[in-house]
Design a protein around this motif. Sequence first.
Motif, short mmCIF file in Angstrom:
data_model
loop_
_atom_site.label_atom_id
_atom_site.label_comp_id
_atom_site.label_asym_id
_atom_site.label_seq_id
_atom_site.Cartn_x
_atom_site.Cartn_y
_atom_site.Cartn_z
N SER A 43 17.33 23.47 81.48
CA SER A 43 18.41 24.44 81.69
C SER A 43 19.67 24.08 80.92
CB SER A 43 18.76 24.47 83.18
OG SER A 43 19.22 23.18 83.56
N LYS A 78 21.55 21.77 81.91
CA LYS A 78 22.48 21.25 82.92
C LYS A 78 21.91 19.99 83.54
CE LYS A 78 24.89 25.31 83.62
NZ LYS A 78 25.94 25.96 84.27
N VAL A 113 20.71 17.96 86.68
CA VAL A 113 20.02 18.52 87.84
C VAL A 113 20.16 17.61 89.07
CG1 VAL A 113 17.84 19.49 88.65
CG2 VAL A 113 18.32 19.40 86.19
N HIS A 151 28.52 21.93 84.91
CA HIS A 151 27.51 21.10 84.25
C HIS A 151 26.25 20.82 85.04
CE1 HIS A 151 30.30 20.25 81.01
NE2 HIS A 151 31.21 19.92 81.90
N THR A 152 26.14 21.33 86.27
CA THR A 152 24.97 20.93 87.07
C THR A 152 24.26 22.16 87.65
OG1 THR A 152 26.06 20.80 89.22
CG2 THR A 152 26.23 18.86 87.79
N GLN A 153 23.05 21.90 88.14
CA GLN A 153 22.34 22.94 88.89
C GLN A 153 21.74 22.33 90.15
OE1 GLN A 153 19.05 23.69 85.89
NE2 GLN A 153 17.81 23.34 87.72
N ASP A 154 21.37 23.20 91.07
CA ASP A 154 20.69 22.84 92.32
C ASP A 154 21.55 22.01 93.28
OD1 ASP A 154 18.67 24.21 91.16
OD2 ASP A 154 17.39 22.48 90.76
#
Length: 753
Positions: free
Chosen positions: A610, A612, A614, A309-312
């Motif tokens: 995205s 997601k 962040v 579920h996330t990015q970065d």
Amino acid sequence: MSDRSIKPYDKPAGGWDSLKRSWQALRDEGIVTRGAKALLRTNQNDGFDCPGCAWPDRNPNSTFEFCENGVKAVAAEATAKRIGAEFFAAHTVAELAARDDLWLEAQGRLTEPLRYDAASDRYRPIAWDEAFAAIGARLRGLAHPDEALFYTSGRTSNEAAFLYQLFVREFGTNNLPDCSNLCHEASGVAMGEQIGSGKGAVLLEDFEQAEAIFIFGQNPGTNHPRMLGELRAAAKRGCRIVVFNPLRERGLERFAYPQSPADMLTGSSTPIASHYYQLRIGGDLAALTGLCKHLLAAGSLDREFIAAHTQDFESFAAAVEAEPWERIVEQSGLTRTQIEQAAQIYDASRATIFCWGMGITQHRRSVATIQMLMNTLLLKGNIGKPGAGPCPVRGHSNVQGDRTMGIYEKPSDEFLDRLGAEFGFEPPRKHGHDVVAAIQAMRDGQAKVLFAMGGNFAAATPDSERTAEALRRCDLTVHVSTKLNRSHLVHGREAFILPCLGRSEIDQQAEGRQAVTVEDSMSMVHLSSGLKPPASEQLLSEPAIVARLARATLPDTTTPWRELVAHYDRIRERIARVIPGFEDFNARVRVPGGFHLHHPGRERVFPTCSGKAVFFAHALADEVLFAEPGVYELMTVRSHDQYNTTIYGLDDRYRGVHGFRRVCFIHPEDLRERGWQAGMLVDITSIWRDGIERIVRGFMLVEYDIPKGCLASYFPETNALVPLDNVAERAGTPASKSIPVRLSPSAAGTEAS
Ligand SMILES: Nc1nc2c(c(=O)[nH]1)N[C@H]1C(S)=C(S)[C@@H](COP(=O)(O)OP(=O)(O)OC[C@H]3O[C@@H](n4cnc5c(=O)[nH]c(N)nc54)[C@H](O)[C@@H]3O)O[C@H]1N2
Ligand SMILES: Nc1nc2c(c(=O)[nH]1)N[C@H]1C(S)=C(S)[C@@H](COP(=O)(O)OP(=O)(O)OC[C@H]3O[C@@H](n4cnc5c(=O)[nH]c(N)nc54)[C@H](O)[C@@H]3O)O[C@H]1N2
Ligand SMILES: [Mo]
């Protein structure tokens, strides 16, 4: 006036003192029986929404939930005192301006529309039609609609707010600054980028399931007293309650529940915080960085959530790992052991809620701090599961709803498209001014009219002297208000006061008695209908004021203003067509308790670019601003006897202050270092880059349990110290909790006089 004294308060928050003070408020307003009846119907299904804070109601069908500060808010509106033509004939504006905010508030309810008469320096009664015609003419006479500013305070209902922003956009501007710009703006900016929604994602039921609740920079004992009921229940079932706050706030320490016969009769109370971390003012970013650093080092993460579920995450983790503990410790004002202990509590909890208030949002780096709060939640998947999530605790009872209705200086194109399509006009696209930019525009002569739907612009805003100059440069200032306040006295060349119904009053329109709707801090939307006869026959409702102003200002409008106001169901039908989430509004809001506006984060859906959530990295600053000997960091907070700029009394019971407001809380060692004594009067000067002297005089030093180098005083007395451009990065919120200041002995003497 009561006697001045400092007496540390050794009782729990709530309890009998709370009941006593409530009755005193009703007695002072001359409404013991009437007020009590009105109060029993606040936050009930067929009553009105409490005009106090935005904390949600547990169960609208349950018996009345007592709240001392709710009583004060209702009593202030329900007061038996009135001011009309005679009052204004007897006092020049110069005389009124010399009075303090407590006196202004105590005069009672405004009863008729007034226009400023410069020749006599007095407000004089004017007929409603004449007032609207004059204001409309002035607005039409502007070179460009962007020369007008339309402020909103968060008590305004959804229906009034929706009509108001429609009028403003038909008029041709997005200049819709609001009190949110001074309040939770940073929460909206930070969370919007990270999870695609600026609103909190928890419900009251989550408070029943959380294993830990962290409270950052919020003083619920005074500002959201009904929240203490939730915290008490949580504490009793063993939920960890972890507080980060420079001050030891009584409501976060112990609470005697006025609804509990056991608490009241046996004198027992419940400890609230299990852990209390007295960090430095502005130290949260560092403390949270430390928390994350510990979790990363321990490898204790919800990896599944992070992957799905996330990015970065990687770049965030690298940035946190690069921060040295020495810097974290120095900037947070906590020890590494304390931070690691808090991290372990967080780690051990399977469901954690983070609450926060003005102690987080009103700093230069508030957006970064809130993003770090969110990062911490994301590391353990604490969103979209029972008992967990972010909970920014909003202020005004409908500040969240006003935003939902489009009171926003930076509207999205999507919203404007829908609004324009529904009402058949082309809304302006250029973004407008927030509060600070609005003041700058008035100062620079670019804005010439300020129209305020509620609130107290002159007193709530920063840099009081410069703001007053800006307001006085205006051609026209107009305030829709219930009570006399500072903003009526710091006015433009032409000025009007338009008195309106309060929320507790019956709102009768052409097609009958009307109800309005509000949205609380947890996105519950429900009805509110007034019960008391209006304070004066001449009062208009806020929607009626907007509709009549629109008709007087917009010759070509095709919006059926009259019909919309005749029955507010028609406004709600329009809202249902323009604002997503309000489909079938009229039916859904009539279900007892109202309805919940869907929050996608509750299903782990994140409408960001995205799709997601962040992670955002935020490095700690290399150095603290103005870190020199003799420079302190000042926060401006609320006393227990005020509602923002409305001063009910001169006591701050839980902090032990009685009979006055010009106090400055200071650490005993800071006193000793200067060779000063508690009780001494000081002048406070703020430090800023622009070389302007900002000073307030005659504040009494009070020894307090506050970190060294940190000070606290009340707003609005200290707003003069907040430089206009000392604002939160990217949110523009005045940094009214981090003001670098110096102290000097006051010429006024050494004792409170
Ligand atoms: N009775 C009453 N109710 C109210 C209001 C009112 O004035 N009176 N106002 C309403 C409104 S509009 C709002 S926004 C809310 C405000 O409610 P709060 O957010 O509780 O507002 P403040 O009184 O400003 O208190 C801020 C708290 O943050 C702490 N603090 C200050 N700086 C820092 C910091 O750097 N870090 C941390 N961790 N803590 C810090 C202070 O010690 C204080 O406890 O209440 C709403 N409800
Ligand atoms: N230094 C410093 N400054 C701050 C803060 C701080 O912590 N420190 N806090 C900031 C925050 S969080 C906020 S939200 C702002 C608050 O800023 P505002 O919302 O502008 O101010 P209030 O004091 O809530 O407004 C009070 C006035 O609203 C009017 N009023 C009351 N009820 C009604 C109603 O039903 N309808 C209408 N039309 N008018 C009504 C009354 O005339 C009353 O005098 O202040 C901000 N300023
Ligand atoms: Mo607020």
